[in-house]
Write a protein that holds these residues in place. Structure first.
Motif, PDB file in Angstrom:
ATOM      1  N   ARG A 184     -13.805  11.926  18.291  1.00  0.00           N
ATOM      2  CA  ARG A 184     -13.449  12.021  16.869  1.00  0.00           C
ATOM      3  C   ARG A 184     -14.696  12.167  16.005  1.00  0.00           C
ATOM      4  O   ARG A 184     -14.710  12.926  15.040  1.00  0.00           O
ATOM      5  N   ALA A 185     -15.750  11.441  16.351  1.00  0.00           N
ATOM      6  CA  ALA A 185     -16.999  11.534  15.583  1.00  0.00           C
ATOM      7  C   ALA A 185     -17.580  12.935  15.689  1.00  0.00           C
ATOM      8  O   ALA A 185     -18.014  13.507  14.683  1.00  0.00           O
ATOM      9  N   ALA A 186     -17.602  13.503  16.891  1.00  0.00           N
ATOM     10  CA  ALA A 186     -18.131  14.855  17.071  1.00  0.00           C
ATOM     11  C   ALA A 186     -17.307  15.855  16.267  1.00  0.00           C
ATOM     12  O   ALA A 186     -17.855  16.783  15.672  1.00  0.00           O
ATOM     13  N   ALA A 187     -15.989  15.663  16.210  1.00  0.00           N
ATOM     14  CA  ALA A 187     -15.114  16.564  15.453  1.00  0.00           C
ATOM     15  C   ALA A 187     -15.339  16.448  13.947  1.00  0.00           C
ATOM     16  O   ALA A 187     -15.035  17.376  13.196  1.00  0.00           O
ATOM     17  N   ALA A 188     -15.890  15.326  13.497  1.00  0.00           N
ATOM     18  CA  ALA A 188     -16.133  15.109  12.071  1.00  0.00           C
ATOM     19  C   ALA A 188     -17.495  15.639  11.616  1.00  0.00           C
ATOM     20  O   ALA A 188     -17.807  15.594  10.431  1.00  0.00           O
ATOM     21  N   LEU A 189     -18.307  16.135  12.537  1.00  0.00           N
ATOM     22  CA  LEU A 189     -19.631  16.672  12.220  1.00  0.00           C
ATOM     23  C   LEU A 189     -19.589  18.188  12.083  1.00  0.00           C
ATOM     24  O   LEU A 189     -18.999  18.871  12.915  1.00  0.00           O
ATOM     25  N   THR A 190     -20.239  18.685  11.027  1.00  0.00           N
ATOM     26  CA  THR A 190     -20.367  20.123  10.827  1.00  0.00           C
ATOM     27  C   THR A 190     -21.792  20.408  10.368  1.00  0.00           C
ATOM     28  O   THR A 190     -22.297  19.738   9.479  1.00  0.00           O
TER      29      THR A 190
ATOM     30  N   SER B 264     -15.199   3.879  22.363  1.00  0.00           N
ATOM     31  CA  SER B 264     -14.570   4.538  23.505  1.00  0.00           C
ATOM     32  C   SER B 264     -14.928   6.025  23.487  1.00  0.00           C
ATOM     33  O   SER B 264     -15.476   6.534  22.504  1.00  0.00           O
ATOM     34  N   GLY B 265     -14.568   6.712  24.546  1.00  0.00           N
ATOM     35  CA  GLY B 265     -14.762   8.156  24.588  1.00  0.00           C
ATOM     36  C   GLY B 265     -14.019   8.846  23.466  1.00  0.00           C
ATOM     37  O   GLY B 265     -14.502   9.827  22.897  1.00  0.00           O
ATOM     38  N   GLU B 266     -12.857   8.350  23.119  1.00  0.00           N
ATOM     39  CA  GLU B 266     -12.062   8.917  22.026  1.00  0.00           C
ATOM     40  C   GLU B 266     -12.793   8.762  20.693  1.00  0.00           C
ATOM     41  O   GLU B 266     -12.770   9.661  19.853  1.00  0.00           O
ATOM     42  N   ASP B 267     -13.449   7.627  20.475  1.00  0.00           N
ATOM     43  CA  ASP B 267     -14.225   7.431  19.237  1.00  0.00           C
ATOM     44  C   ASP B 267     -15.327   8.482  19.125  1.00  0.00           C
ATOM     45  O   ASP B 267     -15.540   9.050  18.056  1.00  0.00           O
ATOM     46  N   TYR B 268     -16.021   8.748  20.230  1.00  0.00           N
ATOM     47  CA  TYR B 268     -17.080   9.764  20.223  1.00  0.00           C
ATOM     48  C   TYR B 268     -16.509  11.159  20.011  1.00  0.00           C
ATOM     49  O   TYR B 268     -17.090  11.978  19.309  1.00  0.00           O
TER      50      TYR B 268
ATOM     51  N   GLY C  72      -8.514  10.444  11.844  1.00  0.00           N
ATOM     52  CA  GLY C  72      -8.266  10.543  13.277  1.00  0.00           C
ATOM     53  C   GLY C  72      -7.937   9.218  13.935  1.00  0.00           C
ATOM     54  O   GLY C  72      -7.690   9.143  15.115  1.00  0.00           O
ATOM     55  N   ARG C  73      -7.936   8.150  13.157  1.00  0.00           N
ATOM     56  CA  ARG C  73      -7.667   6.824  13.732  1.00  0.00           C
ATOM     57  C   ARG C  73      -6.211   6.572  13.918  1.00  0.00           C
ATOM     58  O   ARG C  73      -5.363   6.974  13.268  1.00  0.00           O
TER      59      ARG C  73
END
Length: 92
Positions: free
Chosen positions: A34-40, A28-32, A91-92
């Motif tokens: 959360r994934a973007a927020a987990a990238l640094t 879902s959009g929410e999964d993406y 974030g889940r």
């Protein structure tokens, strides 16, 4: 350079699938989000280690080879990109 463009839509999907071996089917959009927020992104392995404290918690796992082979971090567009599984799972 990894930036906002890399963290959106098909660019993010491709990065997650190719570099971090995620299956994004049915995400879902929410999964993406959360994934973007987990990238640094970091300029170097040393910057990653200094800024995350990774070496303090995992002193036996601080080599670039270990980090990239286990897909904890990947070199993308000249940046050492870290995907935090803790942030992702939290974030889940």
């Amino acid at each position: 350079m990894i930036g906002k463009k890399a963290l959106k839509g098909q660019n993010l999907k491709k990065m997650l699938e190719q570099e971090f071996l995620f299956s994004t089917e049915n995400w879902s959009g929410e999964d993406y989000r959360r994934a973007a927020a987990a990238l640094t992104a970091f300029d170097s392995v040393e910057a990653f280690l200094e800024n995350t404290g990774w070496g303090l918690d995992n002193p036996e796992c601080i080599g670039e080879e270990y980090l990239t082979e286990n897909r904890i971090c990947r070199w993308i567009d000249g940046k050492f990109v870290y995907f935090s599984r803790l942030l992702w799972e939290g974030g889940r």
